[in-house]
Design an enzyme around this catalytic site. Structure first.
Site, PDB file in Angstrom:
ATOM      1  N   ASP A 189      17.773 -48.268  47.019  1.00  0.00           N
ATOM      2  CA  ASP A 189      18.932 -48.496  47.865  1.00  0.00           C
ATOM      3  C   ASP A 189      18.717 -47.700  49.170  1.00  0.00           C
ATOM      4  O   ASP A 189      17.668 -47.095  49.376  1.00  0.00           O
ATOM      5  CB  ASP A 189      20.224 -48.095  47.118  1.00  0.00           C
ATOM      6  CG  ASP A 189      21.427 -48.831  47.668  1.00  0.00           C
ATOM      7  OD1 ASP A 189      22.410 -49.032  46.929  1.00  0.00           O
ATOM      8  OD2 ASP A 189      21.381 -49.239  48.854  1.00  0.00           O
ATOM      9  N   GLU A 246      31.811 -50.342  49.815  1.00  0.00           N
ATOM     10  CA  GLU A 246      31.185 -49.147  49.237  1.00  0.00           C
ATOM     11  C   GLU A 246      32.181 -48.004  49.072  1.00  0.00           C
ATOM     12  O   GLU A 246      33.342 -48.245  48.738  1.00  0.00           O
ATOM     13  CB  GLU A 246      29.959 -48.770  50.068  1.00  0.00           C
ATOM     14  CG  GLU A 246      28.958 -49.947  50.094  1.00  0.00           C
ATOM     15  CD  GLU A 246      27.599 -49.549  50.580  1.00  0.00           C
ATOM     16  OE1 GLU A 246      27.041 -50.264  51.420  1.00  0.00           O
ATOM     17  OE2 GLU A 246      27.063 -48.535  50.113  1.00  0.00           O
TER      18      GLU A 246
HETATM   19  C1  GLC Z   1      23.985 -50.293  50.518  1.00  0.00           C
HETATM   20  C2  GLC Z   1      24.435 -50.868  49.183  1.00  0.00           C
HETATM   21  C3  GLC Z   1      23.586 -52.013  48.693  1.00  0.00           C
HETATM   22  C4  GLC Z   1      23.053 -52.805  49.876  1.00  0.00           C
HETATM   23  C5  GLC Z   1      22.112 -51.894  50.654  1.00  0.00           C
HETATM   24  C6  GLC Z   1      21.585 -52.570  51.923  1.00  0.00           C
HETATM   25  O1  GLC Z   1      24.075 -48.892  50.496  1.00  0.00           O
HETATM   26  O2  GLC Z   1      24.593 -49.951  48.112  1.00  0.00           O
HETATM   27  O3  GLC Z   1      24.415 -52.837  47.840  1.00  0.00           O
HETATM   28  O4  GLC Z   1      22.355 -53.962  49.418  1.00  0.00           O
HETATM   29  O5  GLC Z   1      22.718 -50.666  51.016  1.00  0.00           O
HETATM   30  O6  GLC Z   1      22.619 -52.778  52.821  1.00  0.00           O
END
Ligand code: GLC
Length: 577
Positions: free
Chosen positions: A271, A458
């Site tokens: 992530d 988030e």
């Molecule tokens: C974010 C999220 C994830 C996402 C990634 C790219 O922090 O947790 O779901 O796909 O970053 O944006």
């Protein structure tokens, strides 16, 4: 894919891998943002393997601009010594939601309420087409979390608290996105976030999951087994920890359980900025293959990993496993033969047939929680209807987070139809808009009052997080919208726009009819078609529905596997006409 096609790909992977330098291998494991000022140079000189777009500077104005920008980057990758094509990844989690004008579908919680796997597969197919049309061949979707606590800010990204519903819709979503992976209309899907993202204590995003090994296996891992069986091309590691071990450092789960135990042969992607957040090379040694080396992480990652190989703390066999997986998916996607997006798909973005499917999803996701004296369906002959609430007149508010912007939008966006516009299409009578319930339209036959949550994404959606003042109840202002008309004896239909079940027991008591409408996306007129009886309700709650704030004193909210906390409505509840 036929086994002999698989065999041919494996041979190509080995042949290419054997020619690669360490720098080229580490480059393939690196993912950068398309708009970083040195993106073009890095792709040429550091052999970058994939590019991400999520938030921030857009690749251009029109879809053709977006394609052109990615074609330019692709040509730079193809001009390197081995000419390995790039993957282009996007957070298309309810349609290609980063592109204004795309079809925006209801979020996964709403799809969970439909329990319609054919519809979910169709939606994933359309999302893949509109993602390819804007230059992407990889989506970071579906999120297959099992949410345990409505305080978590990402409940809406998942299908349901039910593992069984999640398995069914995971299968459909992966199949719809990927189809035959080498088709230029499909994309590589990503099952996320592995594992335990929605099961942290008290619903804290990135918090600690203290479930037993048994519960993790039975409830959280089984949707991943389904995704892997459907040949999902990628899995994303999660920010949370499990009994104190960060998932990005959890070799037992990332490698032993997922890669070996489940025989997952795709890409394990980190992530956001996880390399610097979770002890550097421990992330690679745990099993991560591609690193989101964003926001200044690229040098640290590439130099740190090269150093790890040099000092022996990282084995070359781990690097080769990562690069093998990356090349394998690129061959399966057909990128070596056809690395560029198909311009003809641009005309399909947001077209009427796509929006028709999105509207069907809105209709089928609506859950009728109360209908006193059969107030619904409303008559199209009603003389006067008053519509209340800012959520009624904003496609941004009705769509939630991850819509055009990461945190969503408050106002209307291109191509969308908001709830008020939809209602006006349905009735011959007078429709007045009373945004803040101060209009005193007490001669109305009925008040349709749209209340709920503002968009969030988030940790910004975590109830109790320092970034917000969110509650599990409606704001006082929204509670007063309902009282203002209820107290004057006007029949009230309350529509709840939310990313999760909320504590609305009092508001349900006060209203004559109450509908859970979740986060419906661009086709807000789907709601009117059901309220006026063109279609019946069919949605069923994908979560147990809480009755009071006291339900949240312990780690988790009310759920169907632990009936120590009696919910207001059980999972699966939903009325019909
Ligand atoms: C974010 C999220 C994830 C996402 C990634 C790219 O922090 O947790 O779901 O796909 O970053 O944006």
């Amino acid at each position: 894919m036929s086994s002999n096609k698989d065999m041919q790909i494996e041979e190509k992977v080995e042949a290419l891998l054997s020619q690669m330098t360490l720098e080229e291998k580490i480059g393939q494991m690196s993912q950068i943002r398309h708009f970083e000022e040195s993106a073009d140079a890095h792709i040429k000189e550091k052999f970058i393997g994939s590019v991400i777009h999520t938030q921030g500077t857009l690749p251009g104005k029109t879809a053709l601009d977006w394609q052109k920008r990615f074609i330019q980057l692709q040509k730079e990758a193809l001009s390197t010594r081995l000419g390995i094509p790039l993957l282009f990844a996007v957070d298309a989690v309810h349609g290609q939601n980063t592109y204004e004008g795309a079809t925006i579908f209801p979020h996964n919680i709403a799809l969970g309420a439909t329990q319609n796997e054919n519809l979910v597969e169709e939606i994933a197919k359309i999302t893949a087409i509109e993602s390819q049309a804007t230059g992407f061949n990889w989506v970071f979707s579906p999120c297959i979390a099992i949410p345990y606590n409505e305080k978590w800010g990402r409940v809406y990204e998942a299908f349901s608290e039910s593992t069984e519903i999640t398995e069914k819709l995971t299968r459909a979503s992966v199949r719809g996105h990927q189809g035959d992976l080498s088709d230029s209309k499909t994309v590589m899907a990503t099952a996320k976030h592995f594992v335990g993202d929605g099961a942290t204590d008290f619903g804290v995003e990135g918090g600690n999951t203290s479930l037993s090994t048994y519960e993790i296996k039975e409830r959280l891992l089984s949707p991943y087994k389904v995704a892997v069986k459907e040949k999902v091309g990628a899995v994303m590691a999660s920010f949370n920890s499990i009994s104190g071990i960060s998932m990005h450092n959890h070799k037992a789960l990332l490698t032993d359980t997922l890669k070996v135990g489940m025989n997952f042969d795709g890409i394990l992607v980190s992530d956001w900025k996880a390399y610097s957040r979770f002890n550097g090379n421990d992330v690679i040694n745990a099993g991560v293959d591609v690193v989101m080396a964003v926001d200044g992480d690229l040098e640290d990652f590439q130099d740190g990993l090269a150093k790890g190989i040099k000092d022996g703390s990282v084995n070359m066999s781990r690097i080769d496993d990562a690069v093998r997986r990356i090349l394998r998916q690129k061959f399966r996607l057909g990128l070596f033969e056809n690395p560029f997006p198909n311009e003809e798909l641009i005309a399909k973005i947001g077209n009427s047939s796509h929006r028709k499917i999105a509207k069907q999803a809105v209709r089928e996701s609506l859950v009728l929680l109360k209908n006193k004296d059969k107030l619904l369906p409303l008559s199209k002959e009603m003389k006067k209807i008053v519509v209340v609430g800012e959520h009624a007149n904003s496609s941004g508010l009705q769509s939630g987070g991850w819509t055009i912007d990461w945190q969503g939008k408050d106002d209307n966006y291109k191509g969308a139809t908001n709830i008020l516009e939809g209602l006006k299409k349905q009735t011959k009578g007078e429709i007045v808009y009373d945004k803040n319930a101060t209009g005193k339209h007490y001669d109305a036959d009925v008040a349709i009052i749209v209340v709920g949550e503002k968009p969030y994404a988030e940790f910004f959606g975590d109830i109790g997080h320092e970034s917000n003042d969110l509650e599990l109840t409606l704001t006082k202002e929204h509670q007063n919208y309902i009282k203002a008309y209820k107290e004057k004896g006007i029949k009230t239909v309350v529509i709840l726009i939310s990313g999760r079940p909320l504590v609305v027991t009092d508001q349900i008591d006060q209203s004559d009819a109450f509908v859970a409408a979740w986060l419906m996306g661009s086709e807000g007129d789907g709601l009117a078609e059901v309220l006026f009886g063109d279609y019946n309700f069919s949605g069923k709650l994908p979560h147990s529905w809480p009755k009071s704030i006291e339900d949240y004193k312990q780690k988790y909210g009310p759920n169907f596997w632990d009936n120590s906390v009696k919910p207001l409505f059980e999972i699966g509840y939903g009325l019909k006409y």
